[in-house]
Design a protein around this motif. Structure first.
Motif, PDB file in Angstrom:
ATOM      1  N   MET B   1       0.828  -1.198   0.000  1.00 14.72           N
ATOM      2  CA  MET B   1       0.000   0.000   0.000  1.00 14.72           C
ATOM      3  C   MET B   1       0.870   1.258   0.000  1.00 14.72           C
ATOM      4  N   ASN B   2       0.415   2.216  -0.765  1.00 16.52           N
ATOM      5  CA  ASN B   2       1.131   3.478  -0.901  1.00 16.52           C
ATOM      6  C   ASN B   2       1.183   4.215   0.434  1.00 16.52           C
ATOM      7  N   ASN B   3       2.383   4.517   0.883  1.00 14.07           N
ATOM      8  CA  ASN B   3       2.532   5.097   2.204  1.00 14.07           C
ATOM      9  C   ASN B   3       2.057   6.534   2.323  1.00 14.07           C
ATOM     10  N   SER B   4       1.899   7.205   1.171  1.00 19.46           N
ATOM     11  CA  SER B   4       1.469   8.589   1.265  1.00 19.46           C
ATOM     12  C   SER B   4      -0.053   8.712   1.165  1.00 19.46           C
ATOM     13  N   ALA B   5      -0.713   7.576   0.862  1.00 29.49           N
ATOM     14  CA  ALA B   5      -2.171   7.630   0.741  1.00 29.49           C
ATOM     15  C   ALA B   5      -2.785   7.853   2.119  1.00 29.49           C
ATOM     16  N   PRO B   6      -3.912   8.579   2.169  1.00 29.86           N
ATOM     17  CA  PRO B   6      -4.556   8.802   3.470  1.00 29.86           C
ATOM     18  C   PRO B   6      -5.023   7.478   4.075  1.00 29.86           C
ATOM     19  N   VAL B   7      -5.017   7.377   5.417  1.00 30.47           N
ATOM     20  CA  VAL B   7      -5.501   6.150   6.038  1.00 30.47           C
ATOM     21  C   VAL B   7      -7.026   6.107   6.053  1.00 30.47           C
ATOM     22  N   ILE B   8      -7.616   7.290   6.164  1.00 34.56           N
ATOM     23  CA  ILE B   8      -9.080   7.335   6.075  1.00 34.56           C
ATOM     24  C   ILE B   8      -9.440   8.350   5.002  1.00 34.56           C
ATOM     25  N   GLU B   9     -10.360   7.945   4.159  1.00 29.46           N
ATOM     26  CA  GLU B   9     -10.765   8.801   3.049  1.00 29.46           C
ATOM     27  C   GLU B   9     -12.241   8.492   2.802  1.00 29.46           C
ATOM     28  N   VAL B  10     -13.109   9.314   3.370  1.00 27.63           N
ATOM     29  CA  VAL B  10     -14.534   9.039   3.174  1.00 27.63           C
ATOM     30  C   VAL B  10     -15.197  10.208   2.480  1.00 27.63           C
ATOM     31  N   GLU B  11     -16.266   9.881   1.743  1.00 26.53           N
ATOM     32  CA  GLU B  11     -16.913  10.868   0.889  1.00 26.53           C
ATOM     33  C   GLU B  11     -18.422  10.752   1.064  1.00 26.53           C
ATOM     34  N   GLY B  12     -19.030  11.809   1.566  1.00 19.63           N
ATOM     35  CA  GLY B  12     -20.496  11.872   1.630  1.00 19.63           C
ATOM     36  C   GLY B  12     -21.141  10.757   2.428  1.00 19.63           C
ATOM     37  N   ILE B  13     -20.484  10.350   3.514  1.00 21.16           N
ATOM     38  CA  ILE B  13     -20.973   9.197   4.271  1.00 21.16           C
ATOM     39  C   ILE B  13     -22.133   9.634   5.191  1.00 21.16           C
ATOM     40  N   SER B  14     -23.217   8.855   5.191  1.00 21.54           N
ATOM     41  CA  SER B  14     -24.401   9.198   5.991  1.00 21.54           C
ATOM     42  C   SER B  14     -24.912   7.984   6.740  1.00 21.54           C
ATOM     43  N   LYS B  15     -25.503   8.230   7.885  1.00 21.43           N
ATOM     44  CA  LYS B  15     -26.195   7.153   8.614  1.00 21.43           C
ATOM     45  C   LYS B  15     -27.501   7.704   9.150  1.00 21.43           C
ATOM     46  N   ILE B  16     -28.560   6.956   8.898  1.00 21.00           N
ATOM     47  CA  ILE B  16     -29.893   7.389   9.331  1.00 21.00           C
ATOM     48  C   ILE B  16     -30.474   6.325  10.245  1.00 21.00           C
ATOM     49  N   PHE B  17     -30.827   6.707  11.465  1.00 16.09           N
ATOM     50  CA  PHE B  17     -31.498   5.778  12.387  1.00 16.09           C
ATOM     51  C   PHE B  17     -32.963   6.162  12.484  1.00 16.09           C
ATOM     52  N   SER B  18     -33.825   5.284  12.075  1.00 21.19           N
ATOM     53  CA  SER B  18     -35.282   5.506  12.062  1.00 21.19           C
ATOM     54  C   SER B  18     -35.650   6.954  11.728  1.00 21.19           C
ATOM     55  N   GLY B  19     -35.245   7.363  10.552  1.00 25.13           N
ATOM     56  CA  GLY B  19     -35.665   8.664  10.037  1.00 25.13           C
ATOM     57  C   GLY B  19     -34.817   9.836  10.504  1.00 25.13           C
ATOM     58  N   LYS B  20     -33.931   9.583  11.505  1.00 21.52           N
ATOM     59  CA  LYS B  20     -33.132  10.679  12.020  1.00 21.52           C
ATOM     60  C   LYS B  20     -31.706  10.564  11.448  1.00 21.52           C
ATOM     61  N   THR B  21     -31.265  11.658  10.841  1.00 26.42           N
ATOM     62  CA  THR B  21     -29.927  11.624  10.255  1.00 26.42           C
ATOM     63  C   THR B  21     -28.894  11.861  11.353  1.00 26.42           C
ATOM     64  N   VAL B  22     -28.085  10.864  11.600  1.00 21.61           N
ATOM     65  CA  VAL B  22     -27.109  10.946  12.687  1.00 21.61           C
ATOM     66  C   VAL B  22     -25.756  11.402  12.167  1.00 21.61           C
ATOM     67  N   VAL B  23     -25.441  10.957  10.972  1.00 21.55           N
ATOM     68  CA  VAL B  23     -24.240  11.462  10.305  1.00 21.55           C
ATOM     69  C   VAL B  23     -24.694  11.912   8.925  1.00 21.55           C
ATOM     70  N   ASN B  24     -24.368  13.176   8.588  1.00 19.88           N
ATOM     71  CA  ASN B  24     -24.941  13.770   7.399  1.00 19.88           C
ATOM     72  C   ASN B  24     -23.863  14.077   6.363  1.00 19.88           C
ATOM     73  N   ARG B  25     -23.807  13.257   5.330  1.00 18.92           N
ATOM     74  CA  ARG B  25     -22.896  13.482   4.191  1.00 18.92           C
ATOM     75  C   ARG B  25     -21.511  13.973   4.624  1.00 18.92           C
ATOM     76  N   LEU B  26     -20.882  13.170   5.434  1.00 11.75           N
ATOM     77  CA  LEU B  26     -19.596  13.573   5.986  1.00 11.75           C
ATOM     78  C   LEU B  26     -18.457  13.173   5.051  1.00 11.75           C
ATOM     79  N   SER B  27     -17.558  14.104   4.785  1.00  3.96           N
ATOM     80  CA  SER B  27     -16.376  13.799   3.984  1.00  3.96           C
ATOM     81  C   SER B  27     -15.150  14.184   4.792  1.00  3.96           C
ATOM     82  N   LEU B  28     -14.150  13.310   4.782  1.00  5.00           N
ATOM     83  CA  LEU B  28     -13.022  13.527   5.682  1.00  5.00           C
ATOM     84  C   LEU B  28     -11.810  12.749   5.197  1.00  5.00           C
ATOM     85  N   GLN B  29     -10.635  13.307   5.465  1.00  4.49           N
ATOM     86  CA  GLN B  29      -9.405  12.578   5.164  1.00  4.49           C
ATOM     87  C   GLN B  29      -8.501  12.603   6.388  1.00  4.49           C
TER      88      GLN B  29
END
Lengths: 381, 312
Positions: B1-29
């Protein structure tokens, strides 16, 4: 870097088993329960609970077709104790229907019954009873002696009126099979195997799983590479072993303490018991996916345990229960398992005879385990 | 694995629990070898986000990579390379320290298990407690045990969910020393916390409120991006001063710190002008000072609560 790409890892599975045993040993109360329940029940159920079951299935083996024998059969039919379900043609067939539990009684009317009767020779009627559960047969037997004589008295008129003065016109010979001394312990103690297994396994499995969730350790476990199947089997297998230990304990006590004759194939019993044990673990597993707290898991287990102990034929003779209760009873694995245990241990049944009670347990196992597995997967997501 | 690549790279991640958005389109490196701090009020979605990273929860939308593996399809690979420490102590109370570590090492199929467990016990200073049941340890030692348990398999990334909650200051300092030592070896860490001093120890921080990522970057970046200027008034009657400053134009928020009152606003000229009349009050000493993370986070929260877009 550790590579763990295998779908099912024996190492992780073994890790779960070791952990479960360690925890089992640490948890003194649960450990005491696993050992204490068989002892306690054995002491408590040394006594039997009597009742007065009716409508017991009965077969007729008649070698004498006369007005007298028809009269006795009619009297049996009109009494509420016996239900004539079939006739049999030979001794062998009579033995078979009693062995496999199809009927509780076989009434044999010997040849020349009527001619001996008319000559005042007090012929004998043979009533063979499946007496594994003495409570189920005793009152029917005493009732039979009474109404057989009563039924014939009605026929002793006119030219036969001399027979009335003679005292008892016939003898009733009762042949109680499997438990000739009407010892209720013979019935209760083997049944305890099933009761103890149901009680401890359902409660303990549902607790073991719910505890992981309640204490938050499940979260840690699931963030590791361990697979759901490994967690589940790792939890179930130690309790299968516990189940067998309990069984061995009751069997030894039955043999040495209560002197129950173990006439059947104990190995066969041990093998078929696996189905029953896993069926109960499946129930426990399902409960554990429904319960949020350990207390709820226990409550649900009791909810399953009560009908099992009351309606399975352990507490009360199965055939003495109302029809609806019998239906519920037929759905519980304990009902079928009790028949198997008693069949093997007291009647010396083989695989062929227990088969009718084996498949319902297998079916229950499939249903309970697949619901448990399915729900368990869901709780993980 | 490329050592300069980010360890975490997420794009627009969301989690909804019974209609309630708990994590809203989160992007992070998160970059390799860095300590990334995750802040936000209770219920802001920090724990949910961490759980999605280690595969305990499936994102309802979006996706990304963790250690180069896909969050949705390569959960197994991720799990064997991360160390996750849940918010509450989640090892077995009824197993001893050694038994707990032994169990975890078996689960991760650690080679030379006995040796690794013995070394870890020694490194973490757990020797005096090795045979003691985990449930009887104090909070600080439990946390140390939990950290030890997620280091056994030499993870590349640590996901620590409020690891120092309820732990005394000494144990907290020790804990951070451990984390620094680990990141020096190239391990990355994502740590959620409520403590501002801990946030300042991180290479970069992100602030999450009610599912929305409000800001992310180094402490300096976050502060300068906020555009806040801060004045401090010190004296005994700061409560009264705070009451009088309410609604004065240019003053966005006032935060009491003991005998200090921090007064912030985005327009530094307007702020100074509004404060001038109060500066004649001789009960207080006035001083312009650097804006801290705490002021930034509180102002972000307030803006979001007022229905602002919480622009980064």
């Amino acid at each position: 870097m550790v590579l763990t790409n295998a779908r099912f890892s024996l190492r992780r599975f073994w890790a779960m088993i070791c952990k479960e045993f360690l925890q089992m040993r640490r948890d003194r109360i649960t450990f005491a329960m696993l050992l204490g329940i068989p002892v306690m029940q054995m002491v408590l159920f040394g006594y039997a609970i009597n009742s007065d079951p009716r409508h017991l299935p009965t077969a007729i083996l008649s070698a004498d077709n006369s007005v007298f024998s028809r009269r006795i059969v009619a009297a049996m039919q009109s009494s509420s104790y016996f239900d004539l379900v079939r006739t049999v043609d030979s001794e062998a067939e009579a033995k078979r229907v009693i062995d496999n539990g199809e009927v509780q009684f076989v009434l044999s009317i010997p040849q020349q019954f009527s001619s001996k009767l008319v000559r005042g020779k007090q012929p004998a009627l043979l009533l063979t009873a499946d007496a594994t559960d003495p409570a189920a047969t005793s009152s029917a037997l005493s009732a039979f002696r009474y109404f057989a004589a009563e039924a014939l008295a009605g026929e002793f008129r006119g030219p036969l009126s001399y027979l009335q003065r003679q005292g008892a016109p016939l003898q009733v010979i009762v042949h109680p099979r499997f438990n000739p001394e009407a010892n209720t312990r013979y019935n209760i103690v083997p049944g305890l195997i099933g009761v103890v297994l149901t009680m401890t396994l359902v409660i303990i499995t549902s607790l073991a799983m719910t505890r992981e969730r309640e204490r938050g350790t499940m979260e840690n476990l699931l963030s590791t590479p361990v697979r759901p199947l490994e967690v589940m089997l790792g939890k179930i297998i130690p309790y299968i072993i516990v189940g067998y230990l309990q069984m061995g304990f009751v069997l030894l006590a039955a043999h040495f303490l209560f002197e129950v004759p173990l006439s059947g194939n104990v190995l066969l019993l041990l093998v078929v018991s696996l189905l029953f044990i896993v069926a109960n673990l499946g129930v426990g597993l399902t409960f554990s996916t429904l319960a949020r707290k350990q207390l709820q898991a226990v409550q649900m287990a009791i909810f399953f345990f009560l009908p099992s102990i009351l309606l399975s034929g352990f507490m009360f003779p199965f055939r003495g229960m109302p029809r609806w209760a019998q239906w519920i009873g037929e759905m519980l694995p304990l009902t079928h398992y009790l028949r198997i245990v008693r069949g093997i241990l007291l009647k010396g049944n083989g695989l062929a005879e227990i088969l009718p009670n084996l498949w319902p347990i297998a079916l229950f196992l499939l249903v309970s385990l697949s619901i448990g597995l399915k729900r368990f997967r869901k709780t993980i997501d | 694995m490329n050592n300069s690549a980010p360890v975490i790279e997420v794009e627009g991640i969301s989690k909804i629990f019974s209609g309630k958005t708990v994590v809203n389109r989160l992007s992070l490196q998160v970059e390799r070898g860095e300590i990334f701090g995750f802040l936000g009020p209770n219920g802001s979605g920090k724990t949910t986000f961490l759980r999605m990273l280690c595969g305990l929860l499936r994102p309802d939308a979006g996706g990304g990579r963790c250690l180069g593996y896909d969050l949705l399809s390569e959960v197994e690979k991720i799990r064997s390379r991360i160390g996750y420490m849940a918010q509450h102590f989640s090892l077995y109370d009824d197993l001893s320290v050694r038994e707990n570590l032994d169990f975890m090492a078996r689960i991760y199929a650690v080679p030379k298990r006995r040796q690794v467990v013995a070394e870890t016990i020694e490194q973490m200073g757990l020797e005096p407690f090795a045979g003691q049941l985990a449930g009887t340890l104090s909070g600080g030692w439990k946390q140390r045990l939990a950290l030890a348990a997620c280091l056994l398999h030499q993870p590349e990334l640590l996901l620590l969910d409020e690891p120092t909650a309820g732990v005394d200051p000494m144990a907290r300092r020790d804990f951070w020393e451990q984390v620094y030592a680990l990141t020096a070896q190239g391990i990355s860490a994502l740590i959620s916390t409520h403590y501002m001093d801990e946030a300042e120890r991180c290479n970069r921080v992100a602030y999450l409120a009610y599912g929305d990522l409000l800001t992310a970057g180094t402490a300096e970046e976050v502060v300068s991006r906020s555009g806040l200027s801060t004045w401090a008034a010190s004296g005994l009657d700061i409560q009264e001063l705070a009451a009088r400053l309410k609604g004065v134009p240019g003053i966005e928020l006032t935060i009491p710190f003991g005998n200090n009152l921090h007064i912030c606003g985005t327009d530094s000229g307007q702020l100074e002008q509004s404060l001038r009349p109060f500066m004649s009050d001789e009960r207080f000493r006035w001083q312009k000072q650097e804006t801290g993370l705490e002021e930034v986070f509180i102002s972000l929260m307030n803006r979001q609560a007022r229905g602002g877009d919480g622009s980064h």
